[in-house]
Scaffold this motif. Sequence first.
Motif, short mmCIF file in Angstrom:
data_model
loop_
_atom_site.label_atom_id
_atom_site.label_comp_id
_atom_site.label_asym_id
_atom_site.label_seq_id
_atom_site.Cartn_x
_atom_site.Cartn_y
_atom_site.Cartn_z
N GLY A 70 121.00 -15.03 9.64
CA GLY A 70 122.45 -14.97 9.81
C GLY A 70 122.94 -13.90 10.77
N GLY A 71 122.00 -13.19 11.42
CA GLY A 71 122.40 -12.11 12.33
C GLY A 71 122.32 -12.52 13.78
N GLN A 72 122.51 -11.52 14.65
CA GLN A 72 122.30 -11.72 16.08
C GLN A 72 120.82 -11.47 16.36
OE1 GLN A 72 125.03 -9.44 18.46
NE2 GLN A 72 126.52 -11.10 18.31
N PRO A 73 120.32 -11.94 17.52
CA PRO A 73 118.93 -11.67 17.86
C PRO A 73 118.65 -10.16 17.77
CG PRO A 73 119.92 -13.16 19.46
CD PRO A 73 121.02 -12.72 18.56
N ALA A 74 117.62 -9.79 17.04
CA ALA A 74 117.28 -8.38 16.84
C ALA A 74 116.52 -7.84 18.05
CB ALA A 74 116.42 -8.24 15.59
N PRO A 75 116.47 -6.50 18.20
CA PRO A 75 115.61 -5.94 19.24
C PRO A 75 114.20 -6.50 19.09
CG PRO A 75 116.97 -4.21 18.27
CD PRO A 75 117.21 -5.46 17.45
N GLY A 76 113.56 -6.80 20.22
CA GLY A 76 112.26 -7.45 20.18
C GLY A 76 112.37 -8.95 20.42
N SER A 77 113.61 -9.44 20.41
CA SER A 77 113.81 -10.87 20.69
C SER A 77 113.49 -11.17 22.15
CB SER A 77 115.27 -11.27 20.43
OG SER A 77 115.55 -11.23 19.03
N GLN A 160 129.07 -13.69 22.53
CA GLN A 160 127.96 -14.51 22.02
C GLN A 160 126.63 -13.83 22.37
OE1 GLN A 160 129.64 -17.94 24.29
NE2 GLN A 160 127.58 -18.11 25.18
N ASP A 161 126.68 -12.50 22.32
CA ASP A 161 125.50 -11.68 22.59
C ASP A 161 124.83 -12.04 23.92
OD1 ASP A 161 123.78 -9.56 22.07
OD2 ASP A 161 122.31 -10.85 21.06
N PHE A 162 125.63 -12.42 24.92
CA PHE A 162 125.18 -12.65 26.29
C PHE A 162 124.21 -13.83 26.43
CE2 PHE A 162 125.88 -8.12 25.43
CZ PHE A 162 126.98 -7.90 26.25
N VAL A 163 124.10 -14.63 25.37
CA VAL A 163 123.20 -15.78 25.39
C VAL A 163 124.04 -17.02 25.63
CG1 VAL A 163 121.54 -17.15 24.06
CG2 VAL A 163 121.60 -14.64 23.80
N LEU A 164 123.80 -17.71 26.74
CA LEU A 164 124.64 -18.86 27.10
C LEU A 164 124.46 -20.02 26.13
CD1 LEU A 164 126.48 -18.82 29.71
CD2 LEU A 164 124.74 -17.06 29.65
N THR A 165 123.26 -20.16 25.60
CA THR A 165 123.00 -21.25 24.65
C THR A 165 123.05 -20.72 23.21
OG1 THR A 165 120.64 -20.84 24.98
CG2 THR A 165 121.62 -22.63 26.26
N TYR A 166 123.99 -19.81 22.97
CA TYR A 166 124.07 -19.11 21.68
C TYR A 166 124.23 -20.07 20.49
CZ TYR A 166 125.41 -15.44 18.39
OH TYR A 166 125.46 -14.58 17.33
N LEU A 167 125.10 -21.07 20.65
CA LEU A 167 125.34 -21.98 19.51
C LEU A 167 124.07 -22.73 19.13
CD1 LEU A 167 128.92 -23.39 20.13
CD2 LEU A 167 128.15 -21.71 18.43
N LEU A 169 121.04 -21.55 19.72
CA LEU A 169 120.11 -20.54 19.18
C LEU A 169 120.42 -20.26 17.71
CD1 LEU A 169 117.83 -18.47 19.73
CD2 LEU A 169 119.61 -16.83 20.37
N VAL A 170 121.68 -20.00 17.40
CA VAL A 170 122.00 -19.67 15.99
C VAL A 170 121.90 -20.91 15.10
CG1 VAL A 170 123.42 -17.65 16.57
CG2 VAL A 170 124.53 -19.88 16.28
N GLY A 171 121.79 -22.09 15.73
CA GLY A 171 121.61 -23.32 14.95
C GLY A 171 120.17 -23.56 14.53
N ILE A 172 119.24 -22.70 14.99
CA ILE A 172 117.82 -22.87 14.62
C ILE A 172 117.69 -22.84 13.09
CG2 ILE A 172 115.58 -21.66 14.54
CD1 ILE A 172 115.94 -20.88 17.42
N GLY A 173 117.01 -23.83 12.58
CA GLY A 173 116.75 -23.86 11.14
C GLY A 173 117.88 -24.48 10.34
N LYS A 174 119.01 -24.82 11.00
CA LYS A 174 120.12 -25.42 10.25
C LYS A 174 120.03 -26.94 10.31
CE LYS A 174 123.33 -21.60 10.67
NZ LYS A 174 124.15 -20.95 11.68
#
Length: 174
Positions: A70-77, A160-167, A169-174
Amino acid sequence: MNMKSGALGLALLGLVSAMALAGGRPDQVPFPEGYSTGFKNYVTRNRANGKPEIAKIFANETAQQSVMAGGQPAPGSVLVMEIYKAAMDAAGKPIKDGEGNFKRGELSGIAVMQKRTDWPADYVAADRAGDWGFALYDSRGQPKANELACAGCHQPFKNQDFVLTYLKLVGIGK
Ligand code: HEC
């Protein structure tokens, strides 16, 4: 080292850093070996730039785990975008499937974004997008010269944390 090779070394160093500043920092953002099997391909689509190109985009384990929690990409992403030219028909037109998706042709580049909160001081914020660094590689994983303003294009997308395909990305696993 004799004087000749020293001067050559310096000239090469200058060339590499000028190239790096033009579009990413391959000296800071390494090529993620093994991404094509180890990372998750979370979206594949025609590129937004209007060119006959396809983007196949992958996220590493850290990015997957953090968005699934449920978070934003963590460091190391690490995010990887394979850029393919569309395959062409005999008339030189890009081949599309029924949904308008281009058929993949040659792999022309591999764009990488890596998130770190401990970038060295010489990778200045103006050349990054928040905590994300950038680099462009060719199909063999070698740094690819380019004139792209990676950071400039991604920086406006802070919400969107500078990620163009953010939606996606955060949809992974949903
Ligand atoms: C002209 C604007 C522009 C520039 C310049 C640009 N990008 Fe992007 N980038 C995009 C867009 C738009 C997407 C979403 C994929 C698509 O539809 O093309 C994207 C997606 C990505 C992705 C996949 C993750 C995401 O944000 O969706 C990576 C990795 C990436 N870019 C890296 C780079 C690198 C490395 C450079 C510099 C060599 C760069 N980009 C330069 C616009 C840009």
